[in-house]
Design an enzyme around this catalytic site. Structure first.
Site, PDB file in Angstrom:
ATOM      1  N   ARG A 236      22.311  49.058  -5.393  1.00  0.00           N
ATOM      2  CA  ARG A 236      21.120  48.147  -5.344  1.00  0.00           C
ATOM      3  C   ARG A 236      21.094  46.727  -4.620  1.00  0.00           C
ATOM      4  NH1 ARG A 236      18.980  52.410  -5.802  1.00  0.00           N
ATOM      5  NH2 ARG A 236      17.438  53.290  -7.046  1.00  0.00           N
ATOM      6  N   GLU A 265      13.548  44.915   1.467  1.00  0.00           N
ATOM      7  CA  GLU A 265      13.794  46.077   2.700  1.00  0.00           C
ATOM      8  C   GLU A 265      12.461  46.192   3.360  1.00  0.00           C
ATOM      9  OE1 GLU A 265      15.565  49.232   0.218  1.00  0.00           O
ATOM     10  OE2 GLU A 265      17.669  48.104  -0.124  1.00  0.00           O
ATOM     11  N   HIS A 284      19.332  51.521   3.831  1.00  0.00           N
ATOM     12  CA  HIS A 284      19.171  52.121   2.735  1.00  0.00           C
ATOM     13  C   HIS A 284      19.162  53.719   2.904  1.00  0.00           C
ATOM     14  CE1 HIS A 284      17.383  51.989  -1.717  1.00  0.00           C
ATOM     15  NE2 HIS A 284      18.203  53.103  -1.469  1.00  0.00           N
TER      16      HIS A 284
END
Length: 324
Positions: A236, A265, A284
């Site tokens: 994370r 993000e 990601h």
């Protein structure tokens, strides 16, 4: 009775897998057009289930579904987007999928380690720009015999350790719920966090994001690392103080980093970490494979179905919900 299930967000082509699994309990999916809280609040009324990926499932969203709400299921492993205490207070079980994408994240982590070690990103950029010169990447050191420090030794950490051992890495771990005997059984050495930071050549993060782990890697931690060490984060973005990371890289306190996740993000335009040659990035993506997403869809739908069939989610997060 038809059960309405709110799907807050998803990024795969269809919800056919979920619909097929939930058809047996007469469930109808209510698919949100966006993950904004106001949208989810409007759609949650009358829903007896919520399946959520990244959208914030706040107390307002949960409250809007009460008293009909019977279950919340997270598409994934992390739970930082769900107000679990509020769900528990209101007698709503929360399920998740802790075993999906374990192989994928472990493979992505090892890919980062190999790419950092062999300076693949640097060599690729130099070669494509017309510079065919080994000296651009010197020095490169052998991977075998280096120490891998795993912060968190759950499903993913253990799979990373298995793969890393095949490359001759020595494994050290830090995890408050792992004993020295358990670590030794996995051919790893348990260490306190500060000792691991000082000893390891690669620091890999495999812990959930919570109030206790937010900013886990900051100025003090980077100063404890070797100047030749690397940080790898496939967990994370919030685990890392990014200003401190940037400062550590600029000061040469660590050698580099590989980041699959970020606090924002996508990162903002002009993000300085994106400009640094010693930092590798991916969007990601560590969780992703076709098979992993299919598993995720199916397992999340089953978490909901178990409840409608009279049980608990197979992976119950909040067993105290029954006491509410």
């Amino acid at each position: 009775m038809t059960h309405k299930i709110l799907v807050t967000d998803y990024q795969w082509p269809t919800l056919d897998i979920e619909r097929e699994i939930l058809a047996a309990v007469d469930a109808e999916l209510v698919v949100a057009p966006n993950g904004e809280e106001s949208t989810l609040v409007d759609l949650a009324a009358g829903c007896s289930g919520i399946m959520t990926c990244w959208a914030q499932t706040t107390r307002n969203v949960i409250a809007a579904a009460l008293p009909d709400l019977k279950v919340i299921a997270r598409y994934g492993i992390g739970l930082d987007n769900i107000d679990i205490p509020f769900a528990t207070e209101n007698g709503v079980p929360v399920g998740y999928v802790p075993t999906y994408c374990v192989d994928e994240v472990a493979e992505h982590t090892l890919a980062f380690i190999l790419a950092l070690t062999r300076k693949i990103g640097l060599f690729n950029r130099r070669t494509l720009s017309g510079t065919w010169d080994l000296s651009e990447g010197r020095p490169v050191y052998r991977l075998k015999g280096k120490k891998l420090g795993l912060v968190g030794f759950g499903h993913i950490g253990r799979e990373v350790a298995k793969r890393a051992a095949a490359f001759g890495l020595e494994i050290c771990v830090t995890d408050p719920v792992v004993t020295a005997e358990q670590a030794a059984a996995a051919d790893a050495t348990l260490m306190p966090m500060d000792e691991l930071l000082a000893a390891a050549d690669y620091i890999c993060l495999h812990v959930p994001l919570s109030a206790a782990t937010d900013g886990l890697m900051g100025t003090e931690q980077f100063r404890q690392m070797k100047p030749t060490a690397y940080l790898i984060n496939t967990a994370r973005g919030g685990l890392v103080n990014e200003e401190a990371l940037l400062a550590a890289l600029e000061a040469g306190e660590i050698a580099g980093a590989a980041l699959d996740v970020r606090r924002q993000e996508p990162p903002a335009v002009g993000d300085q970490l994106l400009q640094m040659e010693q930092v590798l990035h991916s969007p990601h993506a560590a969780f992703y494979s076709v098979e992993a997403v299919e598993d995720l869809q199916a397992l999340t739908a089953w978490e909901v179905r178990h409840v409608f069939e009279g049980g608990d989610p197979a992976n119950l997060v909040n067993p105290d919900y029954k006491k509410s």
